[in-house]
Design an enzyme around this catalytic site. Sequence first.
Site, PDB file in Angstrom:
ATOM      1  CB  CYS A 179      -5.419  81.261  79.109  1.00 42.69           C
ATOM      2  SG  CYS A 179      -6.155  82.284  77.825  1.00 42.69           S
ATOM      3  NE  ARG A 186       3.524  84.965  75.276  1.00 44.27           N
ATOM      4  CZ  ARG A 186       2.547  85.124  76.166  1.00 44.27           C
ATOM      5  NH1 ARG A 186       2.031  86.327  76.372  1.00 44.27           N
ATOM      6  NH2 ARG A 186       2.072  84.113  76.852  1.00 44.27           N
ATOM      7  NE  ARG A 225       0.847  79.106  81.843  1.00 47.13           N
ATOM      8  CZ  ARG A 225       1.188  80.062  80.963  1.00 47.13           C
ATOM      9  NH1 ARG A 225       0.506  81.185  80.916  1.00 47.13           N
ATOM     10  NH2 ARG A 225       2.161  79.888  80.090  1.00 47.13           N
ATOM     11  CG  ASP A 250      -8.193  83.101  74.656  1.00 48.65           C
ATOM     12  OD1 ASP A 250      -7.755  83.981  75.431  1.00 48.65           O
ATOM     13  OD2 ASP A 250      -7.600  82.767  73.606  1.00 48.65           O
ATOM     14  CD  GLN A 291      -2.797  79.234  80.085  1.00 55.95           C
ATOM     15  OE1 GLN A 291      -2.115  80.230  79.996  1.00 55.95           O
ATOM     16  NE2 GLN A 291      -3.532  78.978  81.150  1.00 55.95           N
ATOM     17  CG  HIS A 315      -0.441  79.615  75.256  1.00 57.99           C
ATOM     18  ND1 HIS A 315       0.870  79.657  75.682  1.00 57.99           N
ATOM     19  CD2 HIS A 315      -1.118  80.471  76.072  1.00 57.99           C
ATOM     20  CE1 HIS A 315       0.978  80.490  76.706  1.00 57.99           C
ATOM     21  NE2 HIS A 315      -0.217  80.993  76.965  1.00 57.99           N
TER      22      HIS A 315
HETATM   23  N1   CP Z   1      -2.027  83.144  79.943  1.00 58.77           N
HETATM   24  C1   CP Z   1      -0.923  83.798  79.514  1.00 58.77           C
HETATM   25  O1   CP Z   1      -0.172  83.306  78.668  1.00 58.77           O
HETATM   26  O2   CP Z   1      -0.728  84.991  80.099  1.00 58.77           O
HETATM   27  P1   CP Z   1       0.373  86.085  79.693  1.00 58.77           P
HETATM   28  O3   CP Z   1      -0.001  86.572  78.312  1.00 58.77           O
HETATM   29  O4   CP Z   1       0.285  87.144  80.735  1.00 58.77           O
HETATM   30  O5   CP Z   1       1.707  85.410  79.660  1.00 58.77           O
HETATM   31  N1  NVA Z   2      -5.464  83.904  72.564  1.00 61.64           N
HETATM   32  C1  NVA Z   2      -4.766  84.779  73.482  1.00 61.64           C
HETATM   33  C2  NVA Z   2      -4.121  84.002  74.566  1.00 61.64           C
HETATM   34  C3  NVA Z   2      -3.434  84.836  75.626  1.00 61.64           C
HETATM   35  C4  NVA Z   2      -2.768  83.996  76.678  1.00 61.64           C
HETATM   36  C5  NVA Z   2      -3.747  85.597  72.708  1.00 61.64           C
HETATM   37  O1  NVA Z   2      -3.042  85.032  71.873  1.00 61.64           O
HETATM   38  O2  NVA Z   2      -3.671  86.810  72.919  1.00 61.64           O
END
Ligand code: CP
Ligand code: NVA
Length: 330
Positions: free
Chosen positions: A273, A110, A318, A232, A140, A137
């Site tokens: 999400c 990530r 997930r 989101d 997800q 992502h």
């Molecule tokens: N939806 C998601 O990716 O959650 P986290 O940021 O908690 O991993």
């Molecule tokens: N768009 C959000 C998604 C989190 C799962 C972010 O990048 O923070």
Amino acid sequence: MTINLKNRSILTVADLTTEEVKYLLNLSQDLKKAKKSGKETSEYKKSNKNIAVIMQKTSTRTRSAFEVAAMNLGIGTTYISGSDSQMGIKESMEDTAKVMGRFYDGIAFRGFKHQDVEILAKNAGVPVWNALTDKWHPTQMFADYLTVLENFKTTKVKFVFFGDAKNNMGNSLVVMSAHMGAHFVGCAPKTYWPSDEVIKKANEIAKKTGAKIEFTEDPMIASKDADVLYTDIWVSMGEPDEVWKKRIHDLKPYQINKKLMNNAKKTAIFMHCLPSYHDLNTDIAKEISKKFGLKEFEVTDEVFRSNQSKVFDEAENRMHTIKAIIAATI
Ligand code: CP
Ligand code: NVA
């Protein structure tokens, strides 16, 4: 057609064929069923394997999903946060990838720039899974469409995304919806629509699957007869606090509330999400509320907590879907 994803990295759903996406969704369903019935078979167990979960941004769901899924498959995990490693600071992404590839059989990453996960995948020699970058992502997506499938028995639904559609979630959902043959509507001011490149890719896929891809600035047109209303957070990880003022101004008309839910089908569901700012029970929501006076943001607390909200089923998915990704690729 036999699908073989062994040794493949998953960096974006745009790189996968529709058949590969469907294969991973089917496998997710099988693995979820097996877990629920207490019959996780040795068929999917991997012996003597280890994966690294490297996160330069924070995570609750994705990290836990990778760790639990790996454990269920008999795989060992190491979690490394951005501040725990030399990566990108004292050691290049390329060198890090070459080192990690010697230790691990798969790497979840990530980060910020999408290019970083591409460098990792190019150099690690083992599958790399994008656990979120600024642009995509992918993991997800499988949880989201598994949730759609569980609720509607089909993925050919009217799926509407409200809010910041030019970000990792908007980009990923428009392409995934194209794979799934859905009627996708992105609803946001024009400046928040995905890039032409992303929309073009979604339309190329849609031509083959029968999906319909649309964008509008009008929430009432978008939500009319919708099956899924999705949003989101308005400000994503890595974005500066200064953008909040403009985001609230631009995206407040796209908040998912009762009026929008009532304009959708009676059977419509709400998805997100997560994490979400639907009340003031977080430090950030409190701080932003103090500055700008809002008490709820991208979704109202009423909708978030309603029976139509499937956000916690989605969060659980997930884990099942990430398990499928790991099982299929290593
Ligand atoms: N939806 C998601 O990716 O959650 P986290 O940021 O908690 O991993
Ligand atoms: N768009 C959000 C998604 C989190 C799962 C972010 O990048 O923070």
